[in-house]
Design a protein around this motif. Structure first.
Motif, short mmCIF file in Angstrom:
data_model
loop_
_atom_site.label_atom_id
_atom_site.label_comp_id
_atom_site.label_asym_id
_atom_site.label_seq_id
_atom_site.Cartn_x
_atom_site.Cartn_y
_atom_site.Cartn_z
N PRO A 136 -2.46 39.46 47.42
CA PRO A 136 -3.35 38.33 47.13
C PRO A 136 -4.82 38.74 47.30
N SER A 137 -5.64 38.27 46.40
CA SER A 137 -7.07 38.56 46.47
C SER A 137 -7.73 37.67 47.51
N ASP A 138 -9.00 37.93 47.78
CA ASP A 138 -9.74 37.09 48.72
C ASP A 138 -9.81 35.65 48.22
N GLY A 139 -9.92 35.47 46.91
CA GLY A 139 -9.95 34.12 46.36
C GLY A 139 -8.64 33.39 46.59
N ALA A 140 -7.53 34.11 46.56
CA ALA A 140 -6.23 33.48 46.81
C ALA A 140 -6.15 32.97 48.24
N PHE A 141 -6.66 33.74 49.20
CA PHE A 141 -6.64 33.30 50.59
C PHE A 141 -7.59 32.13 50.83
N SER A 142 -8.68 32.08 50.08
CA SER A 142 -9.60 30.95 50.26
C SER A 142 -8.96 29.64 49.83
N ASN A 143 -8.06 29.69 48.86
CA ASN A 143 -7.35 28.48 48.43
C ASN A 143 -6.25 28.08 49.42
N LEU A 144 -5.83 29.04 50.25
CA LEU A 144 -4.77 28.75 51.20
C LEU A 144 -5.25 27.91 52.36
N GLY A 145 -6.50 28.11 52.77
CA GLY A 145 -6.99 27.42 53.96
C GLY A 145 -7.05 28.36 55.14
N SER A 146 -7.18 27.77 56.32
CA SER A 146 -7.32 28.56 57.53
C SER A 146 -6.00 29.22 57.90
N LEU A 147 -6.10 30.48 58.33
CA LEU A 147 -4.93 31.20 58.82
C LEU A 147 -4.78 31.07 60.33
N ASN A 148 -5.75 30.44 60.98
CA ASN A 148 -5.69 30.34 62.43
C ASN A 148 -4.55 29.45 62.91
N SER A 149 -4.06 28.60 62.02
CA SER A 149 -2.96 27.71 62.42
C SER A 149 -1.62 28.45 62.47
N LEU A 150 -1.57 29.69 61.95
CA LEU A 150 -0.33 30.45 61.95
C LEU A 150 -0.25 31.31 63.20
N SER A 151 0.94 31.42 63.74
CA SER A 151 1.17 32.31 64.88
C SER A 151 1.21 33.75 64.41
N ASP A 152 1.17 34.70 65.36
CA ASP A 152 1.25 36.11 64.99
C ASP A 152 2.57 36.42 64.28
N GLU A 153 3.63 35.80 64.72
CA GLU A 153 4.93 36.01 64.08
C GLU A 153 4.93 35.49 62.65
N GLN A 154 4.31 34.33 62.42
CA GLN A 154 4.25 33.77 61.07
C GLN A 154 3.37 34.62 60.15
N LYS A 155 2.29 35.18 60.69
CA LYS A 155 1.44 36.06 59.87
C LYS A 155 2.22 37.31 59.44
N THR A 156 3.02 37.85 60.36
CA THR A 156 3.84 39.01 60.03
C THR A 156 4.86 38.66 58.95
N GLN A 157 5.51 37.51 59.09
CA GLN A 157 6.48 37.09 58.09
C GLN A 157 5.81 36.86 56.73
N LEU A 158 4.60 36.33 56.74
CA LEU A 158 3.88 36.09 55.49
C LEU A 158 3.59 37.39 54.76
N LEU A 159 3.13 38.41 55.49
CA LEU A 159 2.84 39.69 54.86
C LEU A 159 4.11 40.37 54.37
N GLN A 160 5.18 40.33 55.16
CA GLN A 160 6.43 40.95 54.74
C GLN A 160 7.02 40.28 53.51
N PHE A 161 6.69 39.00 53.31
CA PHE A 161 7.16 38.29 52.12
C PHE A 161 6.50 38.82 50.86
N HIS A 162 5.35 39.51 50.98
CA HIS A 162 4.65 40.09 49.83
C HIS A 162 5.05 41.53 49.58
N LEU A 163 6.01 42.07 50.34
CA LEU A 163 6.43 43.47 50.22
C LEU A 163 7.86 43.54 49.71
N ILE A 164 8.06 44.25 48.61
CA ILE A 164 9.39 44.45 48.02
C ILE A 164 9.80 45.90 48.27
#
Length: 282
Positions: free
Chosen positions: A116-144
């Motif tokens: 995802p580009s920086d513009g894609a993350f800006s549409n997502l909103g704040s990432l501070n509401s996600l836990s460290d585990e959720q951030k890891t799961q989010l990134l792994q979801f983008h890896l095939i």
């Protein structure tokens, strides 16, 4: 006298011999001289037409030939491409960048990153509401865990397995329409907007929306309503007082007192006196 007669003849003979010798010397002189040759006089065949019997010489690489590329580093590739600062920061904060570096350089595994580009993350909103585990799961979801070319997207099987898993919480479906590659997670629909990198082992494609998995972004169901407290046992209704006047136990020598409701003070006194008189009569 005879000597004087033969002298002109002798002189003529010597002259003829001299002329004959001079002619032979001049004729043989150029042929006897060795031919002088120099390397410059030797004809050199053109480079485009080498001799059949001559070996073909392979030219050496130029001195400034580029050196072979170093280890595959996803964050450096994204930095060079530009426009992926938030993704790079997430990869470093979760230390997934080190995991991928080891995976790509120490094993024969293949990988495809939907970046995802920086513009894609800006549409997502704040990432501070996600836990460290959720951030890891989010990134792994983008890896095939497979190298996917643009042609292979047309025959890929759904749902696509990612490093986050392929269960109901992480559904990923990829379809194509002409040259367009569409991606759906059930919560987000987006498409691939360009190829960032591809080397036969690693492929990176840009997406303009963050792929939101159910396991992280699905609305959580409200907590169940607590069961009502059990009703308290109903108290037994008290017995209503009887309207009958109980007869008090009469002991010897005692004057019984009748439990008669008081109508008024005079009636109560009269009834008491009558009861006492009756007892004395007995």
């Amino acid at each position: 006298m005879m000597m004087q007669q033969y002298q002109p003849l002798f002189s003529l003979t010597l002259l003829l011999i001299f002329i004959s010798h001079s002619t032979k010397t001049l004729a043989q002189g150029p042929a006897a001289a060795p031919a002088i040759t120099t390397p410059a006089a030797v004809p050199v065949p053109p480079a485009s037409a080498p001799s059949v019997t001559s070996p073909v010489v392979v030219p050496a690489p130029p001195a400034d030939a580029p050196a072979p590329t170093g280890p595959t580093n996803i964050t450096k590739i994204l930095e060079k491409a530009g426009g992926f600062n938030i993704l790079i920061r997430l990869l470093k904060s979760t230390q997934i960048d080190k995991q991928l570096y080891s995976q790509l350089n120490n094993t024969n595994s293949e990988l495809t990153l939907l970046a995802p580009s920086d513009g894609a993350f800006s549409n997502l909103g704040s990432l501070n509401s996600l836990s460290d585990e959720q951030k890891t799961q989010l990134l792994q979801f983008h890896l095939i865990p497979d190298f996917i070319t643009t042609q292979k997207f047309q025959t890929i099987s759904n749902p696509v397995r990612t490093q986050a898993g392929d269960g109901l919480e992480y559904p990923l479906n990829i379809t194509t329409s002409g040259n367009a590659v569409n991606i759906s997670t059930g919560l987000v629909n987006t498409s691939i907007s360009g190829t960032v990198y591809s080397d036969g082992q690693l492929a990176i494609y840009q997406v303009d929306s963050v792929l939101q998995p159910y396991g992280v972004f699905a609305p959580k169901p409200p907590p169940p309503t607590p069961a009502p407290a059990p009703a308290l046992a109903e108290e037994k209704p008290k017995k209503k007082p009887s309207h009958q006047v109980p007869v008090a136990e009469v002991k010897s020598g005692a004057v019984p007192t009748l439990n008669i409701p008081k109508i008024n003070g005079i009636v109560s006194i009269g009834v008491t006196l009558l009861a006492a008189a009756a007892m004395n009569f007995l």
